[in-house]
Every structure is written in structure tokens, then in C-alpha cells.
Design a protein around this motif. Sequence first.
Motif, PDB file in Angstrom:
ATOM      1  N   ASP A 171     -20.603  29.145   4.299  1.00  0.00           N
ATOM      2  CA  ASP A 171     -20.132  28.129   3.357  1.00  0.00           C
ATOM      3  C   ASP A 171     -21.161  27.781   2.052  1.00  0.00           C
ATOM      4  O   ASP A 171     -20.702  27.184   1.089  1.00  0.00           O
ATOM      5  CB  ASP A 171     -19.499  26.619   3.801  1.00  0.00           C
ATOM      6  N   GLY A 172     -22.362  27.844   2.543  1.00  0.00           N
ATOM      7  CA  GLY A 172     -23.256  27.378   1.351  1.00  0.00           C
ATOM      8  C   GLY A 172     -23.390  25.909   0.982  1.00  0.00           C
ATOM      9  O   GLY A 172     -23.387  25.181   2.029  1.00  0.00           O
ATOM     10  N   TYR A 173     -23.424  25.680  -0.099  1.00  0.00           N
ATOM     11  CA  TYR A 173     -23.454  24.266  -0.634  1.00  0.00           C
ATOM     12  C   TYR A 173     -21.946  23.686  -0.418  1.00  0.00           C
ATOM     13  O   TYR A 173     -20.988  24.170  -1.264  1.00  0.00           O
ATOM     14  CB  TYR A 173     -24.041  24.008  -2.050  1.00  0.00           C
ATOM     15  N   ARG A 174     -21.697  22.622   0.470  1.00  0.00           N
ATOM     16  CA  ARG A 174     -20.301  22.247   0.616  1.00  0.00           C
ATOM     17  C   ARG A 174     -20.154  20.845  -0.330  1.00  0.00           C
ATOM     18  O   ARG A 174     -20.697  19.665   0.002  1.00  0.00           O
ATOM     19  CB  ARG A 174     -20.062  21.913   2.189  1.00  0.00           C
ATOM     20  N   VAL A 175     -19.139  20.871  -1.233  1.00  0.00           N
ATOM     21  CA  VAL A 175     -18.949  19.685  -1.997  1.00  0.00           C
ATOM     22  C   VAL A 175     -17.371  19.309  -1.524  1.00  0.00           C
ATOM     23  O   VAL A 175     -16.279  20.120  -2.123  1.00  0.00           O
ATOM     24  CB  VAL A 175     -19.248  19.750  -3.548  1.00  0.00           C
ATOM     25  N   LEU A 176     -17.328  17.822  -1.351  1.00  0.00           N
ATOM     26  CA  LEU A 176     -15.721  17.479  -1.124  1.00  0.00           C
ATOM     27  C   LEU A 176     -15.323  16.912  -2.530  1.00  0.00           C
ATOM     28  O   LEU A 176     -16.078  16.616  -3.450  1.00  0.00           O
ATOM     29  CB  LEU A 176     -15.804  15.960  -0.546  1.00  0.00           C
ATOM     30  N   VAL A 177     -14.229  17.528  -2.964  1.00  0.00           N
ATOM     31  CA  VAL A 177     -13.650  17.275  -4.499  1.00  0.00           C
ATOM     32  C   VAL A 177     -12.455  16.835  -4.284  1.00  0.00           C
ATOM     33  O   VAL A 177     -11.537  16.811  -5.451  1.00  0.00           O
ATOM     34  CB  VAL A 177     -13.724  18.958  -5.417  1.00  0.00           C
ATOM     35  N   ASP A 178     -12.383  15.910  -3.501  1.00  0.00           N
ATOM     36  CA  ASP A 178     -11.081  14.606  -3.482  1.00  0.00           C
ATOM     37  C   ASP A 178     -11.694  13.542  -3.816  1.00  0.00           C
ATOM     38  O   ASP A 178     -12.714  13.077  -3.703  1.00  0.00           O
ATOM     39  CB  ASP A 178     -10.557  14.951  -2.094  1.00  0.00           C
ATOM     40  N   ARG A 179     -10.665  12.679  -4.426  1.00  0.00           N
ATOM     41  CA  ARG A 179     -10.914  11.571  -4.864  1.00  0.00           C
ATOM     42  C   ARG A 179     -11.058  10.519  -3.715  1.00  0.00           C
ATOM     43  O   ARG A 179     -11.733   9.587  -3.652  1.00  0.00           O
ATOM     44  CB  ARG A 179      -9.974  10.805  -5.685  1.00  0.00           C
ATOM     45  N   LEU A 180     -10.276  10.621  -2.632  1.00  0.00           N
ATOM     46  CA  LEU A 180     -10.179   9.798  -1.444  1.00  0.00           C
ATOM     47  C   LEU A 180     -10.777  10.656  -0.196  1.00  0.00           C
ATOM     48  O   LEU A 180     -10.769  11.729  -0.199  1.00  0.00           O
ATOM     49  CB  LEU A 180      -8.751   9.557  -1.005  1.00  0.00           C
ATOM     50  N   TRP A 181     -11.337   9.783   0.662  1.00  0.00           N
ATOM     51  CA  TRP A 181     -12.021  10.465   1.896  1.00  0.00           C
ATOM     52  C   TRP A 181     -10.672  11.019   2.729  1.00  0.00           C
ATOM     53  O   TRP A 181      -9.722  10.378   2.871  1.00  0.00           O
ATOM     54  CB  TRP A 181     -12.538   9.377   2.517  1.00  0.00           C
ATOM     55  N   PRO A 182     -10.887  12.200   3.297  1.00  0.00           N
ATOM     56  CA  PRO A 182      -9.688  12.854   4.011  1.00  0.00           C
ATOM     57  C   PRO A 182      -9.737  11.940   5.351  1.00  0.00           C
ATOM     58  O   PRO A 182     -10.634  11.653   6.013  1.00  0.00           O
ATOM     59  CB  PRO A 182     -10.326  14.206   4.662  1.00  0.00           C
ATOM     60  N   ARG A 183      -8.449  11.955   5.820  1.00  0.00           N
ATOM     61  CA  ARG A 183      -7.967  10.969   7.110  1.00  0.00           C
ATOM     62  C   ARG A 183      -8.494  11.771   8.254  1.00  0.00           C
ATOM     63  O   ARG A 183      -8.554  12.897   8.384  1.00  0.00           O
ATOM     64  CB  ARG A 183      -6.565  10.977   7.029  1.00  0.00           C
ATOM     65  N   GLY A 184      -8.910  11.184   9.178  1.00  0.00           N
ATOM     66  CA  GLY A 184      -9.283  11.317  10.579  1.00  0.00           C
ATOM     67  C   GLY A 184     -10.562  12.346  10.586  1.00  0.00           C
ATOM     68  O   GLY A 184     -10.926  13.073  11.485  1.00  0.00           O
ATOM     69  N   ILE A 185     -11.424  12.294   9.264  1.00  0.00           N
ATOM     70  CA  ILE A 185     -12.708  13.222   9.468  1.00  0.00           C
ATOM     71  C   ILE A 185     -13.941  12.461   9.387  1.00  0.00           C
ATOM     72  O   ILE A 185     -14.060  11.717   8.460  1.00  0.00           O
ATOM     73  CB  ILE A 185     -12.522  14.174   8.335  1.00  0.00           C
ATOM     74  N   SER A 186     -14.642  12.643  10.295  1.00  0.00           N
ATOM     75  CA  SER A 186     -16.041  11.857  10.204  1.00  0.00           C
ATOM     76  C   SER A 186     -16.974  12.577   9.190  1.00  0.00           C
ATOM     77  O   SER A 186     -16.765  13.696   8.795  1.00  0.00           O
ATOM     78  CB  SER A 186     -16.657  11.826  11.514  1.00  0.00           C
ATOM     79  N   LYS A 187     -18.010  11.832   8.850  1.00  0.00           N
ATOM     80  CA  LYS A 187     -18.810  12.346   7.757  1.00  0.00           C
ATOM     81  C   LYS A 187     -19.454  13.669   8.481  1.00  0.00           C
ATOM     82  O   LYS A 187     -20.165  14.524   8.170  1.00  0.00           O
ATOM     83  CB  LYS A 187     -20.040  11.374   7.410  1.00  0.00           C
ATOM     84  N   GLU A 188     -19.949  13.400   9.601  1.00  0.00           N
ATOM     85  CA  GLU A 188     -20.420  14.691  10.618  1.00  0.00           C
ATOM     86  C   GLU A 188     -19.847  15.852  10.459  1.00  0.00           C
ATOM     87  O   GLU A 188     -20.206  16.821  10.407  1.00  0.00           O
ATOM     88  CB  GLU A 188     -21.012  14.128  11.851  1.00  0.00           C
TER      89      GLU A 188
END
Length: 118
Positions: free
Chosen positions: A16-33
Motif C-alpha cells: 500500500d505504501g503511504y496510507r492516507v485516510l481521506v474521509d472527514r469522519l472516522w470509519p465505524r468499527g475500525i481501530s487506529k491499529e
Amino acid sequence: MKILLKRVYEDASPTDGYRVLVDRLWPRGISKERAALDEWDKDLAPSTDLRLWFHHDPKRWEEFSEKYLKELKENNFGPDFLERLQKQEILTLVYAAKDEKHCHPLVLKAYLESLEST
């Protein structure tokens, strides 16, 4: 730089290389890890008003795409984003939307690729 798209609910991979979340809201049910992100860039996501108006309605996809592209160009975050990550070989735009054919990262990816080619 190669730009990929991947749902946050899929397992992260070294490819995946460098991974960037591009959503304004944090995804449900997903931990940071589990998300395994390098960064979360809310500025690249559609505005709250546009996101709420679109509401993932495929009938609004074309108009949403035009409005979102207009936002991206007006806010001008893309060039700085790409410049900051210029040393990355692979960039994966991570998102939560279920509908992979009508989601904002498709527009964002095309926009970022157009900036790279200029």
C-alpha cells in the motif's frame, strides 16, 4: 508516484505504501491499529455540506463529482499534499464508503493524478 485506492475495511498491506485516510469522519468499527494509517487528511475530503447532500446517492454522482472537483480546486490543498509526499513511491487513499463506483476518492485520485502530470 503511483496512487491507489483501498477501503479501510480491507487489510493493510506493505504494498500500500503511504496510507492516507481521506474521509472527514472516522470509519465505524475500525481501530487506529487496524486502519494502519500514516495520516488522516480531512482537508481532502468533501465538505460536510456536500457529503450530506450527496448521501452516497448514485443518481447524484455526476453532479457530486463536479461539485467536489470544484471544491478541490478552490481549496487548493492538492498541490501542497503532493509536494509534501513527493518522495513516496506509492500512495494509497483509504476510505470507508461501501459503493466503490460512486465514492469521492475516485474524484480525488483523478484530481491528484492531473496535478502530477502538469
